[in-house]
Design an enzyme around this catalytic site. Sequence first.
Site, PDB file in Angstrom:
ATOM      1  N   ASP A   1       0.819  -1.213   0.000  1.00 33.81           N
ATOM      2  CA  ASP A   1       0.000   0.000   0.000  1.00 33.81           C
ATOM      3  C   ASP A   1       0.856   1.268   0.000  1.00 33.81           C
ATOM      4  OD1 ASP A   1      -1.330  -2.288   1.111  1.00 33.81           O
ATOM      5  OD2 ASP A   1      -2.942  -0.994   1.809  1.00 33.81           O
TER       6      ASP A   1
ATOM      7  N   HIS B   1      -1.115   4.503  -0.466  1.00 27.98           N
ATOM      8  CA  HIS B   1      -2.133   5.350   0.156  1.00 27.98           C
ATOM      9  C   HIS B   1      -1.843   6.845   0.062  1.00 27.98           C
ATOM     10  CE1 HIS B   1      -5.229   2.744   1.645  1.00 27.98           C
ATOM     11  NE2 HIS B   1      -4.358   1.928   2.201  1.00 27.98           N
TER      12      HIS B   1
ATOM     13  N   ASP C   1      -4.071  -0.284  -3.410  1.00 26.70           N
ATOM     14  CA  ASP C   1      -4.230   0.841  -2.475  1.00 26.70           C
ATOM     15  C   ASP C   1      -3.183   1.920  -2.732  1.00 26.70           C
ATOM     16  OD1 ASP C   1      -6.339  -0.559  -1.450  1.00 26.70           O
ATOM     17  OD2 ASP C   1      -5.680  -0.481   0.629  1.00 26.70           O
TER      18      ASP C   1
ATOM     19  N   ASP D   1      -6.201   7.218  -1.507  1.00 24.08           N
ATOM     20  CA  ASP D   1      -7.024   7.378  -0.311  1.00 24.08           C
ATOM     21  C   ASP D   1      -6.165   7.596   0.935  1.00 24.08           C
ATOM     22  OD1 ASP D   1      -9.594   7.403  -1.293  1.00 24.08           O
ATOM     23  OD2 ASP D   1      -9.936   5.260  -1.025  1.00 24.08           O
ATOM     24  N   ARG D   2      -6.760   8.305   1.877  1.00 25.37           N
ATOM     25  CA  ARG D   2      -6.173   8.657   3.164  1.00 25.37           C
ATOM     26  C   ARG D   2      -5.042   9.671   3.010  1.00 25.37           C
ATOM     27  NH1 ARG D   2      -7.994   6.186   7.742  1.00 25.37           N
ATOM     28  NH2 ARG D   2      -9.311   4.341   7.475  1.00 25.37           N
TER      29      ARG D   2
ATOM     30  N   ASN E   1      -8.522  -2.796  -2.406  1.00 27.60           N
ATOM     31  CA  ASN E   1      -9.894  -2.494  -1.993  1.00 27.60           C
ATOM     32  C   ASN E   1     -10.175  -0.990  -1.992  1.00 27.60           C
ATOM     33  OD1 ASN E   1      -8.136  -2.465   0.471  1.00 27.60           O
ATOM     34  ND2 ASN E   1     -10.028  -1.838   1.468  1.00 27.60           N
ATOM     35  N   HIS E   2      -9.127  -0.163  -2.061  1.00 30.16           N
ATOM     36  CA  HIS E   2      -9.345   1.288  -2.146  1.00 30.16           C
ATOM     37  C   HIS E   2      -9.396   1.795  -3.582  1.00 30.16           C
ATOM     38  CE1 HIS E   2      -9.429   3.018   1.942  1.00 30.16           C
ATOM     39  NE2 HIS E   2      -8.914   1.846   2.263  1.00 30.16           N
TER      40      HIS E   2
ATOM     41  N   HIS F   1      -3.873  -8.224  -3.362  1.00 26.74           N
ATOM     42  CA  HIS F   1      -3.913  -7.194  -2.336  1.00 26.74           C
ATOM     43  C   HIS F   1      -4.397  -7.732  -0.990  1.00 26.74           C
ATOM     44  CE1 HIS F   1      -4.193  -3.262  -0.525  1.00 26.74           C
ATOM     45  NE2 HIS F   1      -5.406  -3.562  -0.119  1.00 26.74           N
TER      46      HIS F   1
ATOM     47  N   ARG G   1     -12.972  -7.118   9.191  1.00 32.13           N
ATOM     48  CA  ARG G   1     -13.317  -5.910   8.438  1.00 32.13           C
ATOM     49  C   ARG G   1     -14.793  -5.859   8.054  1.00 32.13           C
ATOM     50  NH1 ARG G   1      -8.365  -3.721   6.288  1.00 32.13           N
ATOM     51  NH2 ARG G   1      -6.649  -5.190   6.453  1.00 32.13           N
TER      52      ARG G   1
ATOM     53  N   HIS H   1      -2.489  -4.752   2.328  1.00 30.41           N
ATOM     54  CA  HIS H   1      -3.816  -4.546   2.928  1.00 30.41           C
ATOM     55  C   HIS H   1      -3.815  -4.237   4.421  1.00 30.41           C
ATOM     56  CE1 HIS H   1      -8.129  -4.802   2.841  1.00 30.41           C
ATOM     57  NE2 HIS H   1      -8.243  -6.034   3.323  1.00 30.41           N
TER      58      HIS H   1
END
Length: 489
Positions: A233, A235, A262, A265-266, A294-295, A343, A391, A418
């Site tokens: 990730d 991110h 990923d 995001d964030r 998943n993002h 991922h 999750r 992840h």
Amino acid sequence: MAENEELTGPVSQEDLDAAEKYKNEANDYFKKQNYINAIELYTKAIEKNPKNAIYYANRSIANLKLENFGYALNDATKAICLDNTYTKAFYRRAAANMSLGKYKQALMDFQYVTKVRPNDQDAKMKYNECNKIVKKIAFEKAIAVEKKEVNIADSIDLDAMTIEDDYVGPCLEDGKVTLKFVTDLMKFYENQKRLHRKYAYKILIDVKNYLQKQASLVDIKVPDDRKFTVCGDIHGQYYDLMNIFKLNGLPSENNPYLFNGDFVDRGSFSVECIFTLFSFKLLYPDHFFMSRGNHETLDMNRVYGFRGEVTHKYSSQMADLFTEVYHWLPLAHCINSRVLVMHGGLFSKDDITLDDIRKVERNKEPPEDGIMCELLWSDPQPLEGRAPSKRGVGCQFGPDVTAAFLQRNKLDYIIRSHEVKNEGYEIAHDGKCITVFSAPNYCDTMGNLGAFITMNGKDLKPKFTTYEAVPHPDVKAMAYANSMLSMFY
């Protein structure tokens, strides 16, 4: 555990005192962003006194911080069962539902609070904000039904976009990404400049055209004497991405990379990350690989900042085009027929093969179950067998599940991402399941190291490089995230 037993019988004063002590210690860890230890101590408090709603609600928010949305949802629900006047528990459950894209369920919690506490202005505000989101999503879905035949990429008129005379940034050469373009782009981004929208759209259209021709499972061949790098990730942490290239060299035909989902995001430099990565994908299509995470999905982008960032820096139309492109990202990669990289993780069924992954129709948002969902969402667990996901999506799988999958598919081990790890990576399941996470000091709060994996094609033995976060401009993580999240966390 005591928390799963019937909540009958009195709790002794000794246990009450011990529970409060554990809770106070947990709160101290929470303030230091050490959420794992906080959860352990909240759990001990619950074991001593399973009748206190505050303990469950506190553990819920700690699980939210670790993205354990399923656990957070369960804890908030338990807190509500114990005390249906405890407003924070409803907020925690709403936050968990929003994180899972279940906005209507979140709205129901706010609606309930406004009914039982009609003078609570804070609850009214949250209800109104959540209601706006639900209505907006409903409107977007209605528009999507009306325009379901419209292909965003095909509707872009690049010829109508002019390059202004005062633009001094990197330029595509004859409409193509070159090494000079990418290196200029990285320097441009480091100085917080913005790529011209015409070039940004061109990159997205070209990447989509390329990805559409790829399989859901991409086979990678690495020569015996060639190094290969796998990153987890990112991110939106652009300056940490640049540090990876500083430590390990720029991608090239002689220095191939796989980024394992990923990308966005964030972190608040997601646009810079994704255009840099997509540029390398176009420059070295056979030596630079990207898996969907998943993002790379609409619901996550709507909540955790990427959609807001793209709309701020470009337009909502471009945000829609990103969603269209993400639908075509491969779901997994197999290195030399021996190492599978995805991922999330493995599956809720025992009989899944690599061919099953190849056959997945991926041009869509991930479903709530099945192969595609689990490739993006699942997590390993130390216990054998399987368990419901912490999750709330996918599953948890044990070392026996990993061993059986590897044997069935004649693989050596799997690499997944992840999950944030303190050391940037984790080796589990007797060395057969490796997690790599490449975003150090995740969200500017977690204090974790980042890591990447290198191996050679001959033995595929993983070697780990770890690193700390580097400074970045004063734009905080989650700067573009949905404003509702700041109300919960």
